[in-house]
Write a protein that holds these residues in place. Structure first.
Motif, PDB file in Angstrom:
ATOM      1  N   THR A 141     -15.615  44.777  25.196  1.00  0.00           N
ATOM      2  CA  THR A 141     -16.030  44.685  26.478  1.00  0.00           C
ATOM      3  C   THR A 141     -14.930  44.669  27.394  1.00  0.00           C
ATOM      4  N   PRO A 142     -14.909  45.785  28.476  1.00  0.00           N
ATOM      5  CA  PRO A 142     -13.576  45.583  29.236  1.00  0.00           C
ATOM      6  C   PRO A 142     -13.644  44.337  30.080  1.00  0.00           C
ATOM      7  N   GLU A 143     -12.358  43.730  30.171  1.00  0.00           N
ATOM      8  CA  GLU A 143     -12.204  42.547  31.226  1.00  0.00           C
ATOM      9  C   GLU A 143     -12.102  42.642  32.559  1.00  0.00           C
ATOM     10  N   ASP A 144     -11.605  43.971  32.699  1.00  0.00           N
ATOM     11  CA  ASP A 144     -10.988  44.187  34.100  1.00  0.00           C
ATOM     12  C   ASP A 144     -11.563  45.599  34.615  1.00  0.00           C
ATOM     13  N   ALA A 145     -12.860  45.813  34.642  1.00  0.00           N
ATOM     14  CA  ALA A 145     -13.550  47.064  35.061  1.00  0.00           C
ATOM     15  C   ALA A 145     -12.921  47.231  36.488  1.00  0.00           C
ATOM     16  N   GLU A 146     -12.886  46.363  37.364  1.00  0.00           N
ATOM     17  CA  GLU A 146     -12.666  46.600  38.735  1.00  0.00           C
ATOM     18  C   GLU A 146     -11.123  46.442  38.912  1.00  0.00           C
ATOM     19  N   ARG A 147     -10.126  46.511  38.052  1.00  0.00           N
ATOM     20  CA  ARG A 147      -8.870  46.235  38.255  1.00  0.00           C
ATOM     21  C   ARG A 147      -8.433  47.319  39.134  1.00  0.00           C
ATOM     22  N   THR A 148      -7.465  46.774  40.157  1.00  0.00           N
ATOM     23  CA  THR A 148      -6.713  47.567  40.931  1.00  0.00           C
ATOM     24  C   THR A 148      -5.153  47.594  40.697  1.00  0.00           C
ATOM     25  N   ALA A 149      -4.439  48.383  41.537  1.00  0.00           N
ATOM     26  CA  ALA A 149      -3.007  48.448  41.175  1.00  0.00           C
ATOM     27  C   ALA A 149      -2.359  47.287  41.741  1.00  0.00           C
ATOM     28  N   TYR A 157       1.706  41.889  35.922  1.00  0.00           N
ATOM     29  CA  TYR A 157       2.980  42.091  35.505  1.00  0.00           C
ATOM     30  C   TYR A 157       3.951  41.177  35.766  1.00  0.00           C
ATOM     31  N   ALA A 158       3.776  40.518  37.230  1.00  0.00           N
ATOM     32  CA  ALA A 158       4.714  39.851  37.539  1.00  0.00           C
ATOM     33  C   ALA A 158       4.621  38.236  36.740  1.00  0.00           C
ATOM     34  N   PHE A 159       3.458  37.734  36.902  1.00  0.00           N
ATOM     35  CA  PHE A 159       3.283  36.390  36.458  1.00  0.00           C
ATOM     36  C   PHE A 159       3.477  36.514  34.667  1.00  0.00           C
ATOM     37  N   LEU A 160       3.239  37.602  34.181  1.00  0.00           N
ATOM     38  CA  LEU A 160       3.545  37.492  32.640  1.00  0.00           C
ATOM     39  C   LEU A 160       5.048  37.563  32.543  1.00  0.00           C
ATOM     40  N   ALA A 161       5.857  38.690  33.191  1.00  0.00           N
ATOM     41  CA  ALA A 161       7.050  38.528  32.984  1.00  0.00           C
ATOM     42  C   ALA A 161       7.830  37.367  33.395  1.00  0.00           C
ATOM     43  N   LEU A 162       7.301  36.578  34.270  1.00  0.00           N
ATOM     44  CA  LEU A 162       8.240  35.538  34.738  1.00  0.00           C
ATOM     45  C   LEU A 162       7.943  34.248  33.835  1.00  0.00           C
ATOM     46  N   ARG A 163       7.139  34.554  32.902  1.00  0.00           N
ATOM     47  CA  ARG A 163       7.017  33.338  31.838  1.00  0.00           C
ATOM     48  C   ARG A 163       8.221  33.440  30.945  1.00  0.00           C
ATOM     49  N   THR A 164       8.787  34.428  31.030  1.00  0.00           N
ATOM     50  CA  THR A 164      10.204  34.751  30.090  1.00  0.00           C
ATOM     51  C   THR A 164      11.314  34.014  30.799  1.00  0.00           C
ATOM     52  N   ALA A 165      12.315  33.906  30.302  1.00  0.00           N
ATOM     53  CA  ALA A 165      13.678  33.405  30.577  1.00  0.00           C
ATOM     54  C   ALA A 165      14.327  34.626  31.376  1.00  0.00           C
ATOM     55  N   GLU A 166      13.995  35.865  31.084  1.00  0.00           N
ATOM     56  CA  GLU A 166      14.617  37.267  31.602  1.00  0.00           C
ATOM     57  C   GLU A 166      14.033  37.225  32.945  1.00  0.00           C
ATOM     58  N   ASP A 192      12.138  42.457  35.370  1.00  0.00           N
ATOM     59  CA  ASP A 192      13.192  43.644  35.333  1.00  0.00           C
ATOM     60  C   ASP A 192      12.717  44.392  36.591  1.00  0.00           C
ATOM     61  N   GLU A 193      13.702  44.308  37.671  1.00  0.00           N
ATOM     62  CA  GLU A 193      13.355  45.174  38.845  1.00  0.00           C
ATOM     63  C   GLU A 193      13.331  46.542  38.689  1.00  0.00           C
ATOM     64  N   ALA A 194      14.221  47.106  37.827  1.00  0.00           N
ATOM     65  CA  ALA A 194      13.972  48.847  37.407  1.00  0.00           C
ATOM     66  C   ALA A 194      12.796  49.160  36.728  1.00  0.00           C
ATOM     67  N   ASP A 195      12.444  48.191  35.785  1.00  0.00           N
ATOM     68  CA  ASP A 195      11.402  48.383  34.866  1.00  0.00           C
ATOM     69  C   ASP A 195      10.185  48.334  35.919  1.00  0.00           C
ATOM     70  N   PHE A 196       9.941  47.256  36.697  1.00  0.00           N
ATOM     71  CA  PHE A 196       8.836  47.228  37.742  1.00  0.00           C
ATOM     72  C   PHE A 196       8.647  48.439  38.628  1.00  0.00           C
ATOM     73  N   CYS A 197       9.632  48.941  39.117  1.00  0.00           N
ATOM     74  CA  CYS A 197       9.845  50.255  39.770  1.00  0.00           C
ATOM     75  C   CYS A 197       9.274  51.580  39.000  1.00  0.00           C
ATOM     76  N   ARG A 198       9.731  51.846  37.638  1.00  0.00           N
ATOM     77  CA  ARG A 198       9.381  52.712  36.771  1.00  0.00           C
ATOM     78  C   ARG A 198       7.885  52.616  36.874  1.00  0.00           C
ATOM     79  N   THR A 199       7.147  51.159  36.499  1.00  0.00           N
ATOM     80  CA  THR A 199       5.997  51.268  36.024  1.00  0.00           C
ATOM     81  C   THR A 199       5.020  51.652  37.303  1.00  0.00           C
ATOM     82  N   PHE A 200       5.465  51.102  38.655  1.00  0.00           N
ATOM     83  CA  PHE A 200       4.581  51.097  39.504  1.00  0.00           C
ATOM     84  C   PHE A 200       4.832  52.082  40.798  1.00  0.00           C
ATOM     85  N   GLY A 201       6.120  52.659  40.644  1.00  0.00           N
ATOM     86  CA  GLY A 201       6.544  53.658  41.713  1.00  0.00           C
ATOM     87  C   GLY A 201       7.189  52.980  42.846  1.00  0.00           C
TER      88      GLY A 201
END
Length: 386
Positions: A302-310, A317-326, A329-338
């Motif tokens: 069952t899809p959990e996010d059928a109405e998911r937006t950019a 992406y932001a709150f999952l990455a912020l769980r980590t000590a690192e 990654d600003e460059a990866d954010f830019c690559r992922t979302f343009g």
């Protein structure tokens, strides 16, 4: 290969006994469990073959595998090793293959079979080395059985062992926690996870709390326990690499890091969750319905996010990455979302840096020590569609 690799999470929805605090999808082993567990293992293997082979064709061998639950080791060793063999057949040889285990369900023979079958990391749900507290929270093992499980794992060839510990348990004191931590450190695990008790709706603890029968430590006592853990574990060589996780250098959980770093993973089994091609889903939660559906060749997702937006994707992406000590990654954010992260979150970032909850350095945006403690407040600030 996916640029970040890919993972498999397999859910085993059985336990010897449900713990009083647990709200995970699992059921206690009953009189008819052996037949159902055989049927379940067969269905799980069928789903693995059906779903993992196409992903291997796209991305190459799986990077990480994690068997969780429930209690995977509530299954007979023969069934669990068959599941591991099917994963290797369908997805190849992972760099890391973790099996969760309850110390009361394993011995050296059982663990040796897991090791031969390809498991190379063991996560033991110890929670405490205080027998009184273990009994109070509904665990089936004793402190000595936890120590024996670690010894058995070493003898079986495991050189990557993680121990789970809990704090802020009913009637637990800082002195109690200190003793448990000292016991854990004496066993020299490679990895330690620490979790504060959360009383979840629908659990026996929630009923006890509603009836005024749950003697939880107050906020000051719980915070004192938290502060002790955050200082004590790094002092013994365990680096905090995620909000709840500490590891010796090189022993961070690759699989769990994948969750926080936007790595795709296949979820298989009843109640498993997956994330492939930007889509998140949850599997059928009832084990019997799951078994019937898989054998009938039906879809169990069952899809959990059928109405998911950019916007949703960037928030996640932001709150999952912020769980980590690192952190992010600003460059990866830019690559992922343009887009540059400042184009979206500049005011939030500046505000949280001003509150001393975020810091920014060398292309990363991360939580400070104060931010780790108040993580949920920071995560909420990154939600644009409130």
């Amino acid at each position: 290969m996916s640029k970040k690799g890919w993972g498999i999470y397999a859910h085993i929805p059985y336990c010897v006994k449900k713990c009083a605090y647990c709200d995970f999808v699992s059921s206690a082993v009953g009189t008819s469990a052996s037949v159902e567990m055989e049927d379940y293992a067969a269905a799980l293997r069928a789903e693995i073959l059906r779903e993992a082979l196409p992903l291997r064709a796209r991305w190459g061998d799986v990077t990480t595998v994690y068997l969780g639950g429930g209690t995977p080791t509530a299954l007979p060793a023969a069934l669990l090793t068959q599941i591991l063999a099917t994963i290797r057949e369908a997805a190849g040889e992972p760099l890391e293959c973790t099996v969760e285990a309850n110390p009361g369900t394993v011995d050296e023979e059982y663990l040796a079979q897991l090791r031969v079958a390809g498991a190379n990391r063991l996560s033991l749900g110890v929670q405490s080395f205080d027998d009184r507290l273990l009994c109070a929270i509904g665990r089936i093992h004793t402190a000595e059985e936890a120590r024996a499980a670690v010894r058995a794992a070493r003898a079986a060839g495991f050189d990557n062992i993680s121990l789970d510990l809990m704090y802020a348990l009913p009637t637990q004191t800082l002195a109690d926690l200190r003793r448990s931590v000292n016991e854990a450190l004496a066993l020299a695990p490679e990895h330690i996870s620490v979790y504060g008790l959360i009383v979840e709706e629908g659990t026996p603890f929630a009923a006890a709390e509603a009836a005024g029968r749950l003697a939880l430590p107050d906020e000051d006592a719980a915070e004192e326990m938290y502060d002790y853990l955050m200082a004590e574990l790094p002092a013994h060589g365990y680096r905090r690499y995620e909000i709840s996780n500490f590891a010796r250098a090189g022993y961070e959980s690759r699989h769990n890091l994948g969750y926080w770093q936007n790595v795709p993973y296949l979820g298989v089994g009843a109640a498993a969750h997956g994330y492939i091609d930007g889509v998140r889903w949850g599997n059928e939660t009832d084990a019997r319905r799951y078994i019937r559906a898989i054998h009938a060749g039906e879809n169990v997702r069952t899809p959990e996010d059928a109405e998911r937006t950019a916007t949703n994707a960037m928030e996640e992406y932001a709150f999952l990455a912020l769980r980590t000590a690192e952190g992010i990654d600003e460059a990866d954010f830019c690559r992922t979302f343009g887009v540059n992260i400042d184009d979206v979150y500049s005011s939030v970032i500046e505000q949280q840096i001003g509150h001393k909850l975020l810091c920014r350095a060398q292309g990363h945006i991360a939580l400070t020590a104060a931010g780790m403690k108040l993580g949920n407040e920071v995560f909420a600030a990154f939600l644009q569609e409130k």
